[in-house]
Design a protein around this motif. Structure first.
Motif, PDB file in Angstrom:
ATOM      1  N   LEU A 114       0.846  -1.194   0.000  1.00  0.00           N
ATOM      2  CA  LEU A 114       0.000   0.000   0.000  1.00  0.00           C
ATOM      3  C   LEU A 114       0.876   1.236   0.000  1.00  0.00           C
ATOM      4  N   PRO A 115       0.367   2.368  -0.503  1.00  0.00           N
ATOM      5  CA  PRO A 115       1.176   3.592  -0.557  1.00  0.00           C
ATOM      6  C   PRO A 115       1.557   4.066   0.843  1.00  0.00           C
ATOM      7  N   ILE A 116       2.781   4.547   0.936  1.00  0.00           N
ATOM      8  CA  ILE A 116       3.277   5.096   2.200  1.00  0.00           C
ATOM      9  C   ILE A 116       3.120   6.608   2.141  1.00  0.00           C
ATOM     10  N   PRO A 117       2.330   7.174   3.068  1.00  0.00           N
ATOM     11  CA  PRO A 117       2.131   8.636   3.051  1.00  0.00           C
ATOM     12  C   PRO A 117       3.434   9.359   3.374  1.00  0.00           C
ATOM     13  N   HIS A 118       3.552  10.545   2.800  1.00  0.00           N
ATOM     14  CA  HIS A 118       4.768  11.340   3.055  1.00  0.00           C
ATOM     15  C   HIS A 118       4.452  12.536   3.897  1.00  0.00           C
TER      16      HIS A 118
END
Length: 118
Positions: A114-118
């Motif tokens: 899943l995308p890792i938030p920045h």
């Protein structure tokens, strides 16, 4: 039902991946605070949270221990991919009124691609 029994049944519902079914364990004004995220308030919002999470990844909760003290139950869990965590459930009149969970969000996101938030 005792809080530990509620949590055991909650795990069974969680493992079915059914947001509507799991939402039946919560009081209308319940709060679910997974510490890696902002608290979610209200049964409808908790239902939506679970619907999004179940759609995004397949999650399985394997009970390691369930402890109970008065209106509280504590769940220690793991899953088939090696994640571990614990949850605290405040249960009043057979409904979860407050839940707090501790787990490694970064490891979860990476494990499920899943995308890792920045």
């Amino acid at each position: 039902m005792q809080p530990g029994e509620i949590v055991k049944a909650w795990v069974e519902a969680f493992n079915k991946g059914d947001a509507r079914l799991i939402s039946e364990f919560y009081a209308e004004d319940a709060v679910n605070h997974q510490v890696a995220n902002e608290p979610v308030s209200g049964k409808a919002a908790i239902t939506e949270m679970f619907a999004r999470e179940f759609a995004a990844s397949e999650m399985v909760c394997i009970v390691e221990n369930i402890f109970q003290d008065g209106e509280w139950a504590i769940l220690e869990w793991n899953d088939p991919i090696g994640l571990r965590g614990c949850g605290f459930f405040h249960v009043v009149e057979d409904k979860i009124v407050f839940q707090r969970g501790y787990w490694d969000k970064l490891r979860f996101l990476k494990a499920h691609n899943l995308p890792i938030p920045h």
